[in-house]
Design an enzyme around this catalytic site. Sequence first.
Site, mmCIF file in Angstrom:
data_model
loop_
_atom_site.group_PDB
_atom_site.id
_atom_site.type_symbol
_atom_site.label_atom_id
_atom_site.label_comp_id
_atom_site.label_asym_id
_atom_site.label_seq_id
_atom_site.Cartn_x
_atom_site.Cartn_y
_atom_site.Cartn_z
ATOM 1 N N LYS A 29 -30.059 -7.784 -17.703
ATOM 2 C CA LYS A 29 -28.610 -7.974 -17.893
ATOM 3 C C LYS A 29 -27.905 -7.538 -16.625
ATOM 4 O O LYS A 29 -28.409 -6.690 -15.880
ATOM 5 C CB LYS A 29 -28.117 -7.106 -19.055
ATOM 6 C CG LYS A 29 -26.770 -7.532 -19.610
ATOM 7 C CD LYS A 29 -26.924 -8.656 -20.607
ATOM 8 C CE LYS A 29 -25.601 -9.218 -21.053
ATOM 9 N NZ LYS A 29 -25.761 -10.148 -22.195
ATOM 10 N N ASP A 84 -21.841 -14.313 -20.109
ATOM 11 C CA ASP A 84 -21.587 -13.294 -21.146
ATOM 12 C C ASP A 84 -20.065 -13.124 -21.137
ATOM 13 O O ASP A 84 -19.356 -14.016 -20.631
ATOM 14 C CB ASP A 84 -22.315 -11.978 -20.825
ATOM 15 C CG ASP A 84 -22.340 -11.021 -22.024
ATOM 16 O OD1 ASP A 84 -23.137 -11.240 -22.945
ATOM 17 O OD2 ASP A 84 -21.525 -10.064 -22.070
HETATM 18 P P1 NDP Z 1 -16.012 -14.457 -23.990
HETATM 19 O O1 NDP Z 1 -15.574 -13.774 -22.764
HETATM 20 O O2 NDP Z 1 -16.080 -15.931 -24.048
HETATM 21 O O3 NDP Z 1 -15.120 -13.985 -25.218
HETATM 22 C C1 NDP Z 1 -15.028 -12.646 -25.576
HETATM 23 C C2 NDP Z 1 -14.010 -12.500 -26.683
HETATM 24 O O4 NDP Z 1 -14.020 -11.170 -27.189
HETATM 25 C C3 NDP Z 1 -12.593 -12.758 -26.201
HETATM 26 O O5 NDP Z 1 -11.832 -13.278 -27.263
HETATM 27 C C4 NDP Z 1 -12.125 -11.367 -25.804
HETATM 28 O O6 NDP Z 1 -10.715 -11.205 -25.839
HETATM 29 C C5 NDP Z 1 -12.782 -10.518 -26.857
HETATM 30 N N1 NDP Z 1 -13.081 -9.198 -26.292
HETATM 31 C C6 NDP Z 1 -13.883 -8.929 -25.248
HETATM 32 N N2 NDP Z 1 -13.887 -7.618 -24.960
HETATM 33 C C7 NDP Z 1 -13.056 -7.064 -25.850
HETATM 34 C C8 NDP Z 1 -12.653 -5.733 -26.070
HETATM 35 N N3 NDP Z 1 -13.104 -4.705 -25.306
HETATM 36 N N4 NDP Z 1 -11.811 -5.515 -27.087
HETATM 37 C C9 NDP Z 1 -11.369 -6.536 -27.860
HETATM 38 N N5 NDP Z 1 -11.697 -7.816 -27.688
HETATM 39 C C10 NDP Z 1 -12.544 -8.070 -26.700
HETATM 40 O O7 NDP Z 1 -17.450 -13.816 -24.340
HETATM 41 P P2 NDP Z 1 -18.569 -14.377 -25.318
HETATM 42 O O8 NDP Z 1 -17.963 -15.083 -26.473
HETATM 43 O O9 NDP Z 1 -19.579 -15.055 -24.491
HETATM 44 O O10 NDP Z 1 -19.238 -13.001 -25.815
HETATM 45 C C11 NDP Z 1 -18.846 -12.337 -26.998
HETATM 46 C C12 NDP Z 1 -19.959 -11.399 -27.442
HETATM 47 O O11 NDP Z 1 -21.144 -12.156 -27.708
HETATM 48 C C13 NDP Z 1 -20.378 -10.342 -26.426
HETATM 49 O O12 NDP Z 1 -20.809 -9.189 -27.129
HETATM 50 C C14 NDP Z 1 -21.594 -10.979 -25.748
HETATM 51 O O13 NDP Z 1 -22.427 -10.015 -25.172
HETATM 52 C C15 NDP Z 1 -22.231 -11.658 -26.952
HETATM 53 N N6 NDP Z 1 -23.156 -12.753 -26.668
HETATM 54 C C16 NDP Z 1 -22.785 -13.828 -25.919
HETATM 55 C C17 NDP Z 1 -23.668 -14.875 -25.728
HETATM 56 C C18 NDP Z 1 -23.288 -16.099 -24.988
HETATM 57 O O14 NDP Z 1 -24.104 -17.038 -24.926
HETATM 58 N N7 NDP Z 1 -22.088 -16.209 -24.434
HETATM 59 C C19 NDP Z 1 -25.032 -14.822 -26.263
HETATM 60 C C20 NDP Z 1 -25.292 -13.689 -27.107
HETATM 61 C C21 NDP Z 1 -24.375 -12.694 -27.268
HETATM 62 P P3 NDP Z 1 -9.909 -11.289 -24.444
HETATM 63 O O15 NDP Z 1 -10.095 -12.690 -23.954
HETATM 64 O O16 NDP Z 1 -8.503 -10.955 -24.796
HETATM 65 O O17 NDP Z 1 -10.551 -10.261 -23.558
HETATM 66 O O1 2IT Z 2 -26.391 -11.632 -24.740
HETATM 67 C C1 2IT Z 2 -26.946 -12.730 -24.503
HETATM 68 O O2 2IT Z 2 -27.987 -13.057 -25.069
HETATM 69 C C2 2IT Z 2 -26.301 -13.633 -23.550
HETATM 70 N N1 2IT Z 2 -25.225 -13.308 -23.043
HETATM 71 C C3 2IT Z 2 -26.971 -14.924 -23.167
HETATM 72 C C4 2IT Z 2 -28.042 -14.680 -22.132
HETATM 73 C C5 2IT Z 2 -28.669 -15.930 -21.563
HETATM 74 O O3 2IT Z 2 -29.498 -15.747 -20.670
HETATM 75 O O4 2IT Z 2 -28.364 -17.044 -21.995
#
Ligand code: NDP
Ligand code: 2IT
Length: 444
Positions: A126, A166
């Site tokens: 990561k 992420d």
């Molecule tokens: P994005 O940046 O696309 O979206 C994140 C969302 O969560 C936004 O709406 C953001 O609001 C909100 N957010 C982030 N940080 C905070 C905080 N500290 N407090 C409140 N709201 C918060 O990220 P993803 O959707 O990609 O990721 C979301 C979660 O999923 C994370 O935990 C990530 O690690 C996990 N994840 C993502 C994957 C992926 O493929 N993208 C795969 C597996 C897990 P704002 O825009 O206002 O900051």
């Molecule tokens: O938390 C996760 O699994 C991710 N942000 C996706 C990682 C990836 O390599 O697609």
Amino acid sequence: MSYVDEIIDLVVEKNPAQPEFHQAVKEVLESLRVVVEAHEEEYRRDALLERMVNPERQIIFRVPWVDDKGQVQVNTAYRVQFNSAIGPYKGGLRLHPSVNLGIIKFLGFEQIFKNSLTGLPIGGGKGGSDFDPKGKSDREVMAFCQSFMTELTKYVGADTDVPAGDIGTGAREIGYMYGQYKRLTNRYEGVLTGKGLSYGGSLARKEATGYGLLYLTAEMLKSNGSSIEGKTVAVSGAGNVAIYAIQKAQQLGAKPVTCSDSTGWIYDPDGIDVELLKEVKEVKRARLTEYAAARPNAQYHEGKGVWSVKVDVALPCATQNELQLEDAKQLVANGCIAVCEGANMPTTLEATEYLQNNGVWFVPGKAANAGGVATSALEMSQNSERLHWTFEEVDGKLQQIMVNIFHNLDKAAKDYGMAGNYVAGANIAGFLKVAEAMTAQGIV
Ligand code: NDP
Ligand code: 2IT
């Protein structure tokens, strides 16, 4: 003292001020007690757990870049290459002001077991930086990404370490990073996933984490004699994971009624309008107040609150520790039957325990959100064979992977006498494969 307790104490002592990393290690090791006890002599001799909680390599570097006023800005960036026993390091890059080494280590540690659960050959890693893309111009984001990649290029590669998106890292950031990698190395290879479709990205990668979350949730409900159809759902977040979780929930006949961002949350009793949400978040990069302004029946509230709504299923899709004990109590009091984590470690240890003790089916993120990284691995396969698969082909494989993950963790929980404990099932199933590979490869 048991081997597990010794290692938990060691991690706390050796990694001060990294509470999220301690939390992730505790959650995993606590549920591995039976497995570790069964192999205690061999694991102790090989220092297997000491090696597992120590990243193979940790890279920390500065990222200088010039803002639109001509001022030089300096951020700190990290890449933690945690474990390569079963494949090249694989995991996202988080760009958020809260990023520090402890956060990246917790995410990298989780990633080891998640990637193992996918059944695909990917190790755990990561990275990220305390850079905040919010409010920056495209040129500033590009300047940051190019400077970041100039250093990161030394440590990554299609067969070495393959980063992805992420929080804060989406298609725009991956594009700028890819361009810089290609320029510096003169190589056109799958060094990043989540790429645009015009330059090696995979169809369905954008949707994969949210879709996969729903495929697994639906399978888990089905296997417990229930169904996703007709269920009211609370989703937190309004980013990549949340948007496509909402979309797939609707396609499967459920009704998601909430979403949130870091400033507030939406309750839309008619069901979230996903096209409007995409327009507000993916195109305009705006606040959720814009969503509420366009939907007369939707309510916007400042601060936290999605877990106070009466729902059947809760899907936290924003960030770590966003679902706390009080939220868990509220969900249980409102009759919630399932919590499946779209985000990484969004539920605190106390809240998880409360949900499990009160009969809520709880699936941890390392299983429930594994569809994103699984589809990244499918993107790597396509890049290696220099071919593109159709949306249906990738989506079909994703569905199968999520169904398999659920049954593997369900079986592991049953095999070890903890039927229905999906946290233990996921940790045990993920751990066993990595432990076996580490043992087979000797002391490295
Ligand atoms: P994005 O940046 O696309 O979206 C994140 C969302 O969560 C936004 O709406 C953001 O609001 C909100 N957010 C982030 N940080 C905070 C905080 N500290 N407090 C409140 N709201 C918060 O990220 P993803 O959707 O990609 O990721 C979301 C979660 O999923 C994370 O935990 C990530 O690690 C996990 N994840 C993502 C994957 C992926 O493929 N993208 C795969 C597996 C897990 P704002 O825009 O206002 O900051
Ligand atoms: O938390 C996760 O699994 C991710 N942000 C996706 C990682 C990836 O390599 O697609």
